[in-house]
Design an enzyme around this catalytic site. Structure first.
Site, short mmCIF file in Angstrom:
data_model
loop_
_atom_site.label_atom_id
_atom_site.label_comp_id
_atom_site.label_asym_id
_atom_site.label_seq_id
_atom_site.Cartn_x
_atom_site.Cartn_y
_atom_site.Cartn_z
N SER A 31 0.84 -1.19 0.00
CA SER A 31 0.00 0.00 0.00
C SER A 31 0.88 1.24 0.00
O SER A 31 1.57 1.51 -0.99
CB SER A 31 -1.01 -0.01 1.16
OG SER A 31 -0.40 0.22 2.41
N HIS A 88 -2.95 -0.83 -2.90
CA HIS A 88 -4.03 0.02 -2.38
C HIS A 88 -3.82 1.42 -2.91
O HIS A 88 -2.77 2.01 -2.73
CB HIS A 88 -3.99 0.12 -0.85
CG HIS A 88 -4.24 -1.18 -0.17
ND1 HIS A 88 -3.91 -1.38 1.15
CD2 HIS A 88 -4.81 -2.33 -0.59
CE1 HIS A 88 -4.26 -2.61 1.51
NE2 HIS A 88 -4.79 -3.21 0.47
N ASP A 96 -3.22 -5.31 6.16
CA ASP A 96 -3.71 -6.18 5.09
C ASP A 96 -2.54 -7.02 4.57
O ASP A 96 -1.41 -6.55 4.49
CB ASP A 96 -4.30 -5.32 3.96
CG ASP A 96 -5.07 -6.15 2.94
OD1 ASP A 96 -5.47 -7.29 3.27
OD2 ASP A 96 -5.26 -5.66 1.82
#
Ligand code: SAM
Lengths: 188, 281
Positions: A11, A38, A131
């Site tokens: 991300s 992300h 995540d």
């Protein structure tokens, strides 16, 4: 081991990390590379065309029913989860967010782990949330090989740290070593 | 992860899921056998975890004996995530490219397939109202999940979502304010009856039921993504059959008829926004 795919999750800081890694993979890199980055609701078209300018592999957004093939880097489309089916084709899902994320790294990694099992390499790079840690753990449990970027070399160390703690990966490596490691593993 | 399906017997998971879907189909008539396997696997594993059942066969046992439990599982598999004016650019394109065509009809029949809790249906109703066409429409909105249809009929939604919907509405080219169309009640909002006067909500299963009605326009957004390719083809066939000549089909923004059996039977009105027209021959 005959690997069949690489999955990458990242991300915050991921744009830069991917700009470092992906151009190093030569056109004969033998397996598909599948990425969840992300990026919020923004579209990734311009990042993809930027990468195409510097990569030998062809970079594109993964599409429904499309087979995952060597020679390509696939990105999950913004706002959809990306999954791999038993026939090695992509499917998408508009399920609720997981870890506040859609696409979610966990969703991609788990689905890829069930399909590729030992033939999968999972990579977690820089990022500012947790995540991917669960997903990487499943990759490992199903016999796949796991790599995590050394948090000290990550723009955002949270994601690699969670992944290190939860999944206890096979390799913990500096950013500039990631691509050479992937080449080494897949050429054995 | 479920420790029962480790790398030694991970193959068992898919075998057992196959048996589960077969059992569910025979007992309840809902056919998930050609849904995306990765999607079903994810839902099954999460249901196992939540209910503390160890194996998929254990889950099947419970499903076969407990109809209430099955209803919960149906919700797991049916993914009802939706929003008003989802993909605002789609609605913009619709205004520009489809509305002029609809204007030429004296009576317009519309089918929302997989309408979930109704947000998409009311979004389109608002757009049609603003274009002065709603009075000429008959809207069928169907789903196979009775629970979401009940919510859709009520037309009551969480206030917390409304801000996002307002924004979508504006981006979608709305000409008024979204609040013109609903009344606030405590933490929720209720859309006005004038919007729903032309809408009929009904139970319909795209996999097991046949043609619903002959219509000029079908919206089926974010449903086909959960199906395997053969089932996508089958449902596209159902849509093709249901559409009048030159009828319009709108799919979700990542769904495609490319590489499907019906690719040649439609032409694109807006390829990017997945708006297609049935070919005359
Ligand atoms: C993700 S929602 C999409 C809602 C809305 N169309 C949108 O795009 O926002 C998918 C819907 O399809 C419905 N669905 C799934 N399988 C179906 C089937 N076989 N027949 C009818 N509806 C189905 C689900 O119940 C769910 O409400």
């Amino acid at each position: 081991m005959n690997y069949q795919a690489v999955v990458i999750g990242t991300s915050f800081g991921g744009l830069d990390a991917l700009r470092t890694i992906l151009p190093q993979l030569g056109e004969s890199f033998p397996v598909p590379v599948i990425v969840v980055l992300h990026i919020g609701d923004r579209n990734i078209d311009s990042f993809i065309s930027h990468l195409n300018g510097s990569c030998s592999l062809t970079v594109k957004e993964a599409e429904m029913n499309e087979p995952a093939r060597p020679g390509f880097v696939y990105f999950a489309p913004p706002n959809y989860h990306l999954l791999i089916e038993n026939n090695f084709c992509f499917s998408l899902s508009a399920d609720e967010k997981l870890n506040f994320s859609r696409p979610s790294i966990d969703v991609l990694f788990e689905s890829a782990a069930w399909v590729y099992k030992q033939a999968l390499i999972g990579v977690i790079l820089t990022g500012a949330n947790s995540d991917g840690a669960d997903g990487l753990k499943v990759v490992k449990q199903l016999g796949g090989t796991t790599l995590v970027q050394n948090p000290c070399t990550a723009l955002a160390p949270v994601m690699p740290r969670f992944a290190l703690t939860l999944a206890r990966p096979d390799f913990r490596i500096n950013l500039e070593r990631v691509a050479p490691k992937l080449i080494e593993l897949t050429s054995q | 992860m479920n420790s029962y399906y480790d790398d030694q017997n991970s193959r068992l998971l898919d075998i057992e899921i196959g048996l589960l879907l077969e059992g569910v189909y025979q007992k309840y008539g809902y056919d998930f056998r050609e849904y995306s396997k990765a999607h079903v696997r994810r839902r099954v594993l999460s249901r196992l975890k939540i209910s503390g059942i160890e194996t998929v066969i254990g889950l099947l046992d419970r499903l076969l004996r407990d109809a209430d439990f099955f209803r919960g599982f149906l919700n797991d598999l049916s993914i009802n995530v939706t929003e008003m004016f989802r993909d605002p650019e789609f609605y913009r394109s619709f205004r520009e490219n489809v509305i002029p065509k609809l204007r030429t009809y004296t009576f317009i029949k519309i089918w929302h397939a997989g309408c979930s809790t109704g947000e998409e249906v009311y979004s389109l109703a608002i757009l049609l109202q603003e274009e002065g066409l709603l009075d000429r429409c008959q809207v069928y909105a169907t789903d196979f999940n009775g629970k979401v249809l009940d919510i859709a009929r009520e037309a009551v939604y969480q206030k917390s979502e409304i801000e996002q919907y307002e924004q979508n509405y504006r981006q979608a080219g709305g000409t008024r304010k979204l609040s013109d169309y609903y009344q606030s009640l405590y933490g929720s909002v209720m859309f006005k009856k004038e919007l729903s006067a032309r809408i009929v909500f009904a139970d319909h299963n795209l996999v097991t039921d046949s043609v619903f009605a002959e219509v000029n326009l079908i919206l089926c957004r974010n449903v086909l993504i959960y199906f395997e390719k053969d089932l996508q083809n089958k449902v596209l066939g159902l849509f093709h059959e249901s559409l009048t000549p030159a009828g319009v089909l709108c799919l979700g923004s990542k769904e495609s008829i490319r590489f499907s059996k019906y690719e040649d039977r439609f032409t694109a009105i807006d390829e990017k926004q997945r708006i297609f027209k049935k070919r005359l021959i």
